[in-house]
Design a protein around this motif. Structure first.
Motif, PDB file in Angstrom:
ATOM      1  N   ASP A  90       0.819  -1.220   0.000  1.00  0.00           N
ATOM      2  CA  ASP A  90       0.000   0.000   0.000  1.00  0.00           C
ATOM      3  C   ASP A  90       0.849   1.265   0.000  1.00  0.00           C
ATOM      4  OD1 ASP A  90      -2.149  -1.737   2.253  1.00  0.00           O
ATOM      5  OD2 ASP A  90      -2.547  -1.334   0.129  1.00  0.00           O
ATOM      6  N   THR A  91       2.157   1.114   0.097  1.00  0.00           N
ATOM      7  CA  THR A  91       3.045   2.276   0.083  1.00  0.00           C
ATOM      8  C   THR A  91       2.938   3.015  -1.242  1.00  0.00           C
ATOM      9  OG1 THR A  91       4.619   1.298   1.633  1.00  0.00           O
ATOM     10  CG2 THR A  91       5.459   3.007   0.156  1.00  0.00           C
ATOM     11  N   ALA A  92       2.630   4.302  -1.180  1.00  0.00           N
ATOM     12  CA  ALA A  92       2.425   5.106  -2.390  1.00  0.00           C
ATOM     13  C   ALA A  92       2.143   6.538  -1.982  1.00  0.00           C
ATOM     14  CB  ALA A  92       1.253   4.571  -3.201  1.00  0.00           C
ATOM     15  N   VAL A  93       2.148   7.405  -2.978  1.00  0.00           N
ATOM     16  CA  VAL A  93       1.604   8.749  -2.791  1.00  0.00           C
ATOM     17  C   VAL A  93       0.112   8.660  -3.103  1.00  0.00           C
ATOM     18  CG1 VAL A  93       1.637  11.148  -3.524  1.00  0.00           C
ATOM     19  CG2 VAL A  93       3.777   9.840  -3.405  1.00  0.00           C
ATOM     20  N   TYR A  94      -0.700   9.118  -2.183  1.00  0.00           N
ATOM     21  CA  TYR A  94      -2.148   9.063  -2.338  1.00  0.00           C
ATOM     22  C   TYR A  94      -2.655  10.441  -2.750  1.00  0.00           C
ATOM     23  CZ  TYR A  94      -2.404   4.374  -0.459  1.00  0.00           C
ATOM     24  OH  TYR A  94      -2.271   3.010  -0.276  1.00  0.00           O
ATOM     25  N   TYR A  95      -3.455  10.447  -3.809  1.00  0.00           N
ATOM     26  CA  TYR A  95      -3.992  11.686  -4.360  1.00  0.00           C
ATOM     27  C   TYR A  95      -5.507  11.719  -4.230  1.00  0.00           C
ATOM     28  CZ  TYR A  95       0.554  12.116  -6.681  1.00  0.00           C
ATOM     29  OH  TYR A  95       1.895  12.205  -6.951  1.00  0.00           O
ATOM     30  N   CYS A  96      -6.009  12.878  -3.892  1.00  0.00           N
ATOM     31  CA  CYS A  96      -7.442  13.140  -3.901  1.00  0.00           C
ATOM     32  C   CYS A  96      -7.785  13.775  -5.249  1.00  0.00           C
ATOM     33  CB  CYS A  96      -7.766  14.092  -2.751  1.00  0.00           C
ATOM     34  SG  CYS A  96      -9.454  14.640  -2.679  1.00  0.00           S
ATOM     35  N   ALA A  97      -8.950  13.432  -5.785  1.00  0.00           N
ATOM     36  CA  ALA A  97      -9.348  13.975  -7.088  1.00  0.00           C
ATOM     37  C   ALA A  97     -10.841  14.226  -7.118  1.00  0.00           C
ATOM     38  CB  ALA A  97      -8.961  12.999  -8.194  1.00  0.00           C
ATOM     39  N   GLY A  98     -11.234  15.194  -7.953  1.00  0.00           N
ATOM     40  CA  GLY A  98     -12.633  15.534  -8.104  1.00  0.00           C
ATOM     41  C   GLY A  98     -13.058  15.463  -9.562  1.00  0.00           C
ATOM     42  N   ALA A  99     -14.259  14.961  -9.798  1.00  0.00           N
ATOM     43  CA  ALA A  99     -14.781  14.820 -11.156  1.00  0.00           C
ATOM     44  C   ALA A  99     -16.115  15.543 -11.269  1.00  0.00           C
ATOM     45  CB  ALA A  99     -14.961  13.340 -11.502  1.00  0.00           C
ATOM     46  N   GLN A 100     -16.312  16.230 -12.398  1.00  0.00           N
ATOM     47  CA  GLN A 100     -17.595  16.859 -12.662  1.00  0.00           C
ATOM     48  C   GLN A 100     -18.525  15.909 -13.400  1.00  0.00           C
ATOM     49  OE1 GLN A 100     -16.494  20.494 -14.717  1.00  0.00           O
ATOM     50  NE2 GLN A 100     -16.583  21.644 -12.801  1.00  0.00           N
ATOM     51  N   ARG A 101     -17.940  14.905 -14.048  1.00  0.00           N
ATOM     52  CA  ARG A 101     -18.708  13.867 -14.728  1.00  0.00           C
ATOM     53  C   ARG A 101     -18.141  12.526 -14.295  1.00  0.00           C
ATOM     54  NH1 ARG A 101     -17.860  17.821 -18.595  1.00  0.00           N
ATOM     55  NH2 ARG A 101     -19.752  18.750 -19.474  1.00  0.00           N
ATOM     56  N   PRO A 102     -18.911  11.460 -14.393  1.00  0.00           N
ATOM     57  CA  PRO A 102     -18.412  10.147 -13.947  1.00  0.00           C
ATOM     58  C   PRO A 102     -17.066   9.797 -14.573  1.00  0.00           C
ATOM     59  CG  PRO A 102     -20.743  10.024 -14.410  1.00  0.00           C
ATOM     60  CD  PRO A 102     -20.304  11.403 -14.851  1.00  0.00           C
ATOM     61  N   ASN A 103     -16.105   9.479 -13.710  1.00  0.00           N
ATOM     62  CA  ASN A 103     -14.782   9.004 -14.124  1.00  0.00           C
ATOM     63  C   ASN A 103     -13.965  10.029 -14.904  1.00  0.00           C
ATOM     64  OD1 ASN A 103     -15.200   6.394 -12.972  1.00  0.00           O
ATOM     65  ND2 ASN A 103     -16.445   5.870 -14.747  1.00  0.00           N
ATOM     66  N   GLU A 104     -14.368  11.264 -14.915  1.00  0.00           N
ATOM     67  CA  GLU A 104     -13.589  12.317 -15.563  1.00  0.00           C
ATOM     68  C   GLU A 104     -13.028  13.240 -14.486  1.00  0.00           C
ATOM     69  OE1 GLU A 104     -16.272  12.518 -19.654  1.00  0.00           O
ATOM     70  OE2 GLU A 104     -15.655  14.358 -18.654  1.00  0.00           O
ATOM     71  N   TYR A 105     -11.907  12.827 -13.912  1.00  0.00           N
ATOM     72  CA  TYR A 105     -11.301  13.570 -12.810  1.00  0.00           C
ATOM     73  C   TYR A 105     -10.447  14.702 -13.374  1.00  0.00           C
ATOM     74  CZ  TYR A 105     -12.915   9.854  -9.789  1.00  0.00           C
ATOM     75  OH  TYR A 105     -13.709   8.969  -9.104  1.00  0.00           O
ATOM     76  N   ILE A 106     -10.809  15.912 -13.001  1.00  0.00           N
ATOM     77  CA  ILE A 106     -10.085  17.069 -13.524  1.00  0.00           C
ATOM     78  C   ILE A 106      -9.423  17.893 -12.437  1.00  0.00           C
ATOM     79  CG2 ILE A 106     -11.512  17.223 -15.602  1.00  0.00           C
ATOM     80  CD1 ILE A 106     -13.045  19.502 -14.244  1.00  0.00           C
TER      81      ILE A 106
END
Length: 118
Positions: A90-106
Motif C-alpha cells: 500500500d506504500t504510495a503517494v495518495y492523491y485526492c481527485a474531483g470529477a464533474q462527470r463520472p470518471n472524468e477527474y479534472i
C-alpha cells in the motif's frame, strides 16, 4: 475552480491504520464524484476508491475492498479515506481527485505520502 488539499499520510507498520483527509474549496458544488488514487514508485497511478456527491455511492479497487473506507462530510467539504490492515504494497503517494462527470477527474490535490514498513 476547485482546490484540493490532502493530509494524514505518514509512516506506519504493517497491519496498522491511517486516515487521509481531503479538504475541498472553491466551486465544490460542481463536483459529481470525489476519488482517491495512488501511485507507487515506478508504477502508474491507480484508482483506489470513489464516492458520489449525491447518495454517497461508493466504489473500491479490488485490492483495497474490505480494508479501506471512503466517506465524506459535506458540511466540511472534506472526503476521508480510512486505511486499515495496511501492507507494504500500500506504500504510495495518495492523491485526492474531483470529477464533474463520472470518471472524468479534472481536479487533483498535491498528494500525501503513505509508507508502510514490514
Amino acid at each position: 475552480q476547485v482546490q484540493l488539499v490532502e493530509s494524514g499520510g505518514g509512516l506506519v507498520q504493517a497491519g496498522g491504520s491511517l486516515r487521509l483527509s481531503c479538504a475541498a474549496s472553491g466551486r465544490t458544488v460542481s463536483i459529481y464524484t470525489m476519488g482517491w488514487f495512488r501511485q507507487a514508485p515506478g508504477e502508474e497511478r491507480e484508482f483506489v476508491a470513489a464516492i458520489t456527491a449525491i447518495g454517497s455511492n461508493t466504489d473500491y479497487a479490488h485490492s483495497v475492498k474490505g480494508r479501506f473506507t471512503i466517506s465524506r462530510d459535506n458540511a466540511k467539504n472534506t472526503v476521508y479515506l480510512q486505511l486499515n490492515l495496511l501492507t507494504p504494497e500500500d506504500t504510495a503517494v495518495y492523491y485526492c481527485a474531483g470529477a464533474q462527470r463520472p470518471n472524468e477527474y479534472i481536479y487533483w490535490g498535491q498528494g500525501t505520502q503513505v509508507t508502510v514498513s514490514s
